[in-house]
Every structure is written in C-alpha cells, then in structure tokens.
Write an enzyme that holds these catalytic residues in place. Structure first.
Site, short mmCIF file in Angstrom:
data_model
loop_
_atom_site.label_atom_id
_atom_site.label_comp_id
_atom_site.label_asym_id
_atom_site.label_seq_id
_atom_site.Cartn_x
_atom_site.Cartn_y
_atom_site.Cartn_z
N SER A 96 0.60 -1.17 -0.31
CA SER A 96 0.14 -0.16 -0.29
C SER A 96 0.76 1.30 -0.19
O SER A 96 2.02 1.06 0.69
CB SER A 96 -0.68 -0.21 1.57
OG SER A 96 -1.60 1.16 1.94
N TYR B 212 -3.29 -0.84 10.53
CA TYR B 212 -3.64 -1.09 9.32
C TYR B 212 -1.93 -0.15 8.27
O TYR B 212 -1.13 -1.31 8.01
CB TYR B 212 -4.35 0.12 8.11
CG TYR B 212 -4.71 -0.97 6.55
CD1 TYR B 212 -4.90 -1.80 6.34
CD2 TYR B 212 -4.35 0.03 6.09
CE1 TYR B 212 -4.76 -2.15 5.37
CE2 TYR B 212 -4.02 -0.18 4.47
CZ TYR B 212 -4.37 -1.46 3.78
OH TYR B 212 -4.40 -1.63 2.54
O1 NJP Z 1 -9.82 -5.90 -0.68
P1 NJP Z 1 -11.26 -6.21 -0.97
P2 NJP Z 1 -8.46 -5.06 -2.58
N1 NJP Z 1 -7.02 -15.54 4.00
O2 NJP Z 1 -11.99 -6.04 0.43
C1 NJP Z 1 -9.86 -12.31 0.11
C2 NJP Z 1 -4.20 -3.79 -1.04
N2 NJP Z 1 -4.84 -2.69 -0.66
O3 NJP Z 1 -9.12 -6.15 -2.86
O4 NJP Z 1 -11.40 -14.41 2.86
C3 NJP Z 1 -7.30 -15.35 1.86
O5 NJP Z 1 -12.54 -6.44 -2.13
C4 NJP Z 1 -10.92 -12.02 0.83
O6 NJP Z 1 -11.65 -13.05 0.78
P3 NJP Z 1 -12.64 -13.44 1.79
C5 NJP Z 1 -5.32 -4.29 0.34
O7 NJP Z 1 -4.27 -3.92 2.41
C6 NJP Z 1 -5.92 -1.51 -0.44
O8 NJP Z 1 -9.02 -3.55 -1.62
O9 NJP Z 1 -13.18 -14.64 1.84
N3 NJP Z 1 -8.01 -14.28 2.08
C7 NJP Z 1 -11.08 -11.19 -0.56
O10 NJP Z 1 -11.11 -11.84 -1.73
C8 NJP Z 1 -5.26 -5.89 0.32
O11 NJP Z 1 -3.57 -6.23 0.60
C9 NJP Z 1 -6.65 -1.13 -0.97
O12 NJP Z 1 -13.56 -12.56 2.66
C10 NJP Z 1 -8.43 -13.39 2.25
C11 NJP Z 1 -9.26 -9.88 -0.93
O13 NJP Z 1 -8.69 -10.82 0.85
C12 NJP Z 1 -5.26 -5.37 -1.15
O14 NJP Z 1 -4.74 -4.03 -2.10
C13 NJP Z 1 -5.49 0.47 -0.91
C14 NJP Z 1 -8.19 -13.00 3.73
C15 NJP Z 1 -10.23 -8.44 -0.26
O15 NJP Z 1 -10.58 -8.17 -1.64
C16 NJP Z 1 -6.58 -6.18 -1.77
O16 NJP Z 1 -7.50 -5.76 -1.89
C17 NJP Z 1 -4.05 -0.31 -1.08
C18 NJP Z 1 -8.26 -14.61 4.24
N4 NJP Z 1 -7.23 -14.31 6.05
C19 NJP Z 1 -3.79 -1.49 -0.50
N5 NJP Z 1 -8.68 -12.14 4.33
C20 NJP Z 1 -7.77 -0.57 -1.15
N6 NJP Z 1 -8.46 -0.95 -1.55
O17 NJP Z 1 -8.27 1.07 -1.21
C21 NJP Z 1 -8.92 -11.33 3.39
O18 NJP Z 1 -3.04 0.84 -0.25
N7 NJP Z 1 -9.28 -12.42 1.87
#
Ligand code: NJP
Length: 231
Positions: free
Chosen positions: A133, A146
């Site tokens: 990020s 975070y």
């Molecule tokens: O978030 P979201 P993003 N084990 O909530 C999965 C970074 N980032 O695409 O497990 C396995 O739409 C979850 O699936 P589920 C951010 O820090 C973002 O934005 O079923 N999987 C879903 O597929 C992150 O590292 C922004 O809940 C797990 C996914 O993760 C990355 O981008 C800005 C899990 C999350 O999808 C992707 O985030 C930035 C686990 N324990 C960095 N926990 C931004 N959006 O603005 C969650 O600087 N998941």
C-alpha cells in the site's frame, strides 16, 4: 504462457482483477480466499482452480502451494494480495482487531512466501508479487494498525527479495493508493469513487507490467495513485 500463478484474495476487488487478467494472458490461476461461493465463481469464469483457505493459517498456506503443484505440476508466480483493514483512533482500536489485521496482512504474506520459497529456490526461478500500500511508506491518523501492518508486510517482502535474488527468484512489491473495492466494507462502483479511486484493473495492469520485465530485470517497487489523490 503455460505459467501457473497463485492469487490470494482472488474472490473480490484487486485479487479478482489480477486473476482475470492473468488468465486472459494464458496463465493457469489458483484462486485463494476464505469464502467458497465467491471463489468458485471466479475460478469457474477463468477455468482456474479454487482453493478455499485462510492465508493466516500455516497449514492452509502450505496446502495451497501443494495443491497448485499437484494439480498443475508447476508453480511460477505467487501474488500475496489478500488483506484487510479497519480504521480507528489508536485509543479506540481493539487489540483483537490489531491482531486480525496483522494475521492476514503480515503473517499471511509471510506464510505463503514461506510455503513457496523452497520450491522457487530449487527450480531457480519464480516471481513473488506483494500487494502492499502507499501507506507502507507514510502514516495517517486512524491508520496505526493498518499502516503498521503494511510497513511490516513491506519489510517481509524486502528482506525476502535479498534472500531470493541469488537464486534467480524475483520479489516485487506494488504500492497502490485508493482503489475502488470491497475493502473495509466499502461498496465499489459509486460515481464518486470513479473520480477519486483507481480501479482494480489498474492494479492488475501494474502486475502485468511487473511480470513482463525481461529475465534480467526485476521491478523491485512500483507505486501508483489516482491523479486526484493527495498523499
Ligand atoms: O480488498 P477486498 P482489496 N485468507 O476486500 C480476501 C490492498 N490495498 O481488493 O477471504 C484468504 O475487495 C477476501 O476474501 P474472503 C489491501 O491491503 C487496497 O482492496 O472471502 N483470503 C477478498 O478476496 C489488500 O492487501 C487498497 O473475505 C483473505 C480479498 O482478500 C489488497 O489491496 C489500497 C483473507 C480482499 O478483497 C487487496 O484488497 C491500498 C484470509 N485470511 C492497498 N482475508 C484499497 N482498496 O483502497 C481476506 O493501498 N481475504
């Protein structure tokens, strides 16, 4: 390509866009997240493999790599993208919320890298890409937990880069600004976010750029922001 890639957090948001783009380019994609329904949907779309897993669990992380190798017989790329965040004044941040954020963002990245590293070293190639990020490099109010997790994730990837380089294995870190996803309980697709946020596809295209570097080039770090974002 006949490359095999593991993408964590592939069910939604950035990870989903990465999985779709890699598949469109011919890669075989192992899709990882905890929620099976969403995951099956993506895997089905791209004729990939859905492996439900909690990436903060070591057995799950090891299993993801083993299943990929067993099913496809090779592994080329891992994308450590799964991540969670929530925002609160430090004094109001629950200790178990701190733990949850670190478990996914830091330990999750560590565990998948740990599971894939011996294999990549042995074969003498491989590419590890971490989605960190812009807050891996700056701080802001309500972002102690975070932000600390993203600094720590960045450090994990940076140390690993130095361990893997002598073995021909690349480690790249991508630092997005605001992206329009489900992150922190948001709902993507609002007209407002269209103006202020990157789209998941923007990050997927950054991943493609990183992967397309010639064999003698590694993109160590790549940061991208919406033009409108002050940071
Ligand atoms: O978030 P979201 P993003 N084990 O909530 C999965 C970074 N980032 O695409 O497990 C396995 O739409 C979850 O699936 P589920 C951010 O820090 C973002 O934005 O079923 N999987 C879903 O597929 C992150 O590292 C922004 O809940 C797990 C996914 O993760 C990355 O981008 C800005 C899990 C999350 O999808 C992707 O985030 C930035 C686990 N324990 C960095 N926990 C931004 N959006 O603005 C969650 O600087 N998941």
């Amino acid at each position: 390509t006949d490359k095999v890639a593991i993408v964590t957090g592939a069910s939604r948001g950035i990870g989903r866009a990465i999985a779709l783009l890699l598949a469109m380019q011919g890669a075989k994609v192992v899709c990882v997240a905890r929620t099976t329904d969403d995951l099956l949907d993506v895997a089905h779309k791209i004729n990939g493999l859905a492996v439900p897993a909690d990436i903060s669990d070591e057995d799950d992380a090891q299993n993801v790599v083993q299943v990929a190798l067993r099913h496809y017989g090779r592994l080329d790329i891992i994308i450590c993208n799964a991540g969670v965040g929530s925002f609160n004044l430090l004094e109001n941040m629950a200790a178990d919320e701190w733990d949850r954020i670190f478990a996914v963002n830091v330990k999750g990245t560590f565990l998948l890298c740990k599971a894939a590293a011996p294999h990549f070293k042995l074969q003498g190639y491989g590419h590890i890409i971490g989605i960190a990020s812009d807050v891996s490099k700056r701080t802001f109010a309500t972002g102690a937990a975070y932000g600390a997790s993203k600094y720590a994730q960045d450090a994990v990837l940076s140390a690993l880069r130095k361990e893997m380089r002598p073995h021909g294995v690349k480690v790249s870190t991508i630092y997005p600004g605001l992206v329009d996803t489900y992150f922190n309980d948001s709902r993507p697709g609002s007209p407002e976010a269209e103006k202020t946020h990157l789209r998941p596809l923007d990050i997927a295209q950054a991943v493609r750029y990183v992967l397309e570097a010639p064999p003698h080039v590694v993109v160590d770090e790549l940061m991208l922001h919406p033009l409108s974002q002050e940071w």
